[in-house]
Design an enzyme around this catalytic site. Structure first.
Site, short mmCIF file in Angstrom:
data_model
loop_
_atom_site.label_atom_id
_atom_site.label_comp_id
_atom_site.label_asym_id
_atom_site.label_seq_id
_atom_site.Cartn_x
_atom_site.Cartn_y
_atom_site.Cartn_z
N ASN A 143 0.95 -1.26 -0.13
CA ASN A 143 0.03 -0.02 0.00
C ASN A 143 0.93 1.11 -0.11
O ASN A 143 0.05 2.41 0.21
CB ASN A 143 -0.93 -0.10 1.22
CG ASN A 143 -1.95 -0.98 1.13
OD1 ASN A 143 -2.73 -1.21 0.22
ND2 ASN A 143 -2.05 -1.88 2.20
N ALA A 144 2.10 1.13 -0.30
CA ALA A 144 3.13 2.28 -0.31
C ALA A 144 3.92 2.13 -1.37
O ALA A 144 4.85 1.48 -1.37
CB ALA A 144 3.57 2.51 0.99
N ARG A 282 16.06 -6.07 -44.46
CA ARG A 282 14.42 -6.53 -44.92
C ARG A 282 14.37 -5.70 -46.25
O ARG A 282 14.30 -4.50 -46.01
CB ARG A 282 13.52 -6.23 -43.75
CG ARG A 282 12.16 -6.67 -43.97
CD ARG A 282 12.09 -8.06 -44.23
NE ARG A 282 10.42 -8.31 -44.35
CZ ARG A 282 9.81 -9.46 -44.31
NH1 ARG A 282 10.62 -10.79 -44.50
NH2 ARG A 282 8.64 -9.60 -44.46
N GLU A 377 12.37 3.39 -9.36
CA GLU A 377 13.06 4.45 -8.71
C GLU A 377 12.28 5.82 -9.04
O GLU A 377 12.71 6.90 -9.02
CB GLU A 377 14.47 4.67 -9.44
CG GLU A 377 15.16 3.55 -9.32
CD GLU A 377 15.46 3.14 -8.02
OE1 GLU A 377 15.65 3.79 -6.99
OE2 GLU A 377 15.59 1.84 -7.81
#
Length: 394
Positions: A143-144, A282, A377
């Site tokens: 929850n954080a 390609r 982060e």
């Protein structure tokens, strides 16, 4: 199967970015190792959700875990820039491997080196550098996440030491770590300032691990949840002065943002190289994809964004090495580099067309890996909050 060759030549980094001879040597050494040892395993590691301990041992043997740390603790005193060059080069071929090193150095080792004091430094940093231990950092909770000030794990000071209770989730390197740095509330009345960062040895009674969830990307990077049930650690295992605990781990995250920026840069570079190679090989409408203006313009935009990211990432690392305020620059670098990784990997898939949607080529893996970079982060939203507050001086 992958696009076999990319004729794109990196700029003369020593000239363009002012790398020293030592930094250039480290970059070249890690690039060779990444190409020969890491890249061949990258697809399998991802497919099997496998943390490759053999590769990790080789990373330690190369001295990459000790690059930014002083020689008297077992490091090479190479600095932040040299370290993030290593993260970048590993991430160019395998995001999981780059993330493992980034978490080990910036989150698992650096906080103990910076704020642990001589006793904790001597007890843990040499072991983390030598590979005897892996390190992990426990901030996120069920929850954080972005709201780090909402931490619910608690640390109660007693005569025996700190008693920790709570849970952490999504913790990188957890299953292999010997030490864990964990944030916990020691004084609720102080709000965020009542949160400290604590060093928890793996064998602490009352501390256990739970298996981590299946991941979208970075599948070769280990993670798990941490569980604390009256886990007691020594009193001196608090990092930094008690009243500066929140500041301590926020500064840790600032350094971690440079690491994630370098991780993002490496992923973007790798996807770009794959896209250039495929576009040259390609054919479509009677000529190579690269000769189609729509594709050529995509490649041009990718190159511009990557080069801009490289300048921002290296700049933030140099500020940290110079002992200057690097936090705002790290947030800018992390935001731009991570979003560049998402854009470049997306366009790399688009250039590959249907093949880009398959696992025959690595760009789909790179796209999945890149997603973590705009979350870890501090999300992109948090980076914009940091940057805007710095602009407005709130």
């Amino acid at each position: 199967m992958t696009a076999s060759h990319c004729n794109y030549t990196l700029p003369d980094i020593k000239t363009s970015f002012g790398l020293t001879e030592d930094e250039t040597m480290i970059r070249d050494m890690v690039r060779e190792f990444a190409e020969n040892e890491v890249k061949p395993k990258a697809a399998e590691v991802d497919e099997k959700h496998h943390f490759d301990t053999d590769t990790w041992k080789k990373i330690v043997e190369l001295g990459l875990t000790g690059i930014p740390f002083p020689e008297d603790l077992g490091g090479s005193d190479g600095g932040t820039l040299a370290y993030i060059l290593a993260v970048e080069e590993l991430s160019r071929v395998c995001g999981s491997t780059g993330l493992t090193l980034a978490a080990q150095v910036s989150l698992g080792t650096y906080p103990i080196y910076k704020w642990g004091g001589e006793s904790l430094q001597q007890s843990y940093v040499p072991k983390l550098i030598s590979g005897e231990y892996m390190g992990a950092y426990g901030l996120t909770e069920p929850n954080a996440g972005s709201d780090s000030g909402g931490t619910q794990t608690t640390a109660t000071e007693t005569a025996e030491g700190w008693v920790i209770n709570g849970r952490k989730c999504f913790i990188t390197n957890a299953n292999y770590a010997g030490t864990f740095i964990v944030t916990a509330v020691y004084d609720k009345s102080l709000g965020p300032k009542g949160i400290g960062a604590f060093v928890v040895p793996r064998d602490t009674p009352g501390f256990s691990l739970e298996k981590g969830e299946q991941k979208l990307g970075m599948r070769g990077s280990d993670w798990a949840s941490l569980v604390f049930e009256d886990a007691v650690i020594p009193k001196d295992h608090l990092l930094g002065p008690k009243e500066e605990g929140f500041s301590t781990f926020m500064k840790t995250l600032e350094g971690g943002r440079i690491s994630i920026a370098a991780l993002s840069l490496g992923i973007a570079q790798g996807a770009y190289e794959e896209a250039v190679a495929y576009a040259k090989e390609r054919d479509a409408f009677g000529k190579p994809l690269a000769a189609q203006q729509a594709v050529a313009f995509k490649l041009a935009d990718m190159a511009v964004q990557i080069e801009a990211a490289r300048h921002l990432v290296y700049h933030s690392a140099r500020l940290k090495d110079a002992g200057e305020n690097f936090g705002p620059a790290a947030a800018i670098a992390k935001l731009h580099a991570s979003e560049t990784a998402m854009k470049v990997t997306y366009e790399a898939i688009q250039i590959h067309g249907g093949y880009g949607y398959t696992r025959e080529y690595p760009v789909e893996r790179m796209w999945r890996d890149a997603k973590l970079c705009v979350i870890g982060e501090g999300t992109s939203e948090i980076q914009r909050l940091i940057i805007s507050r710095n602009i407005l001086r709130r």
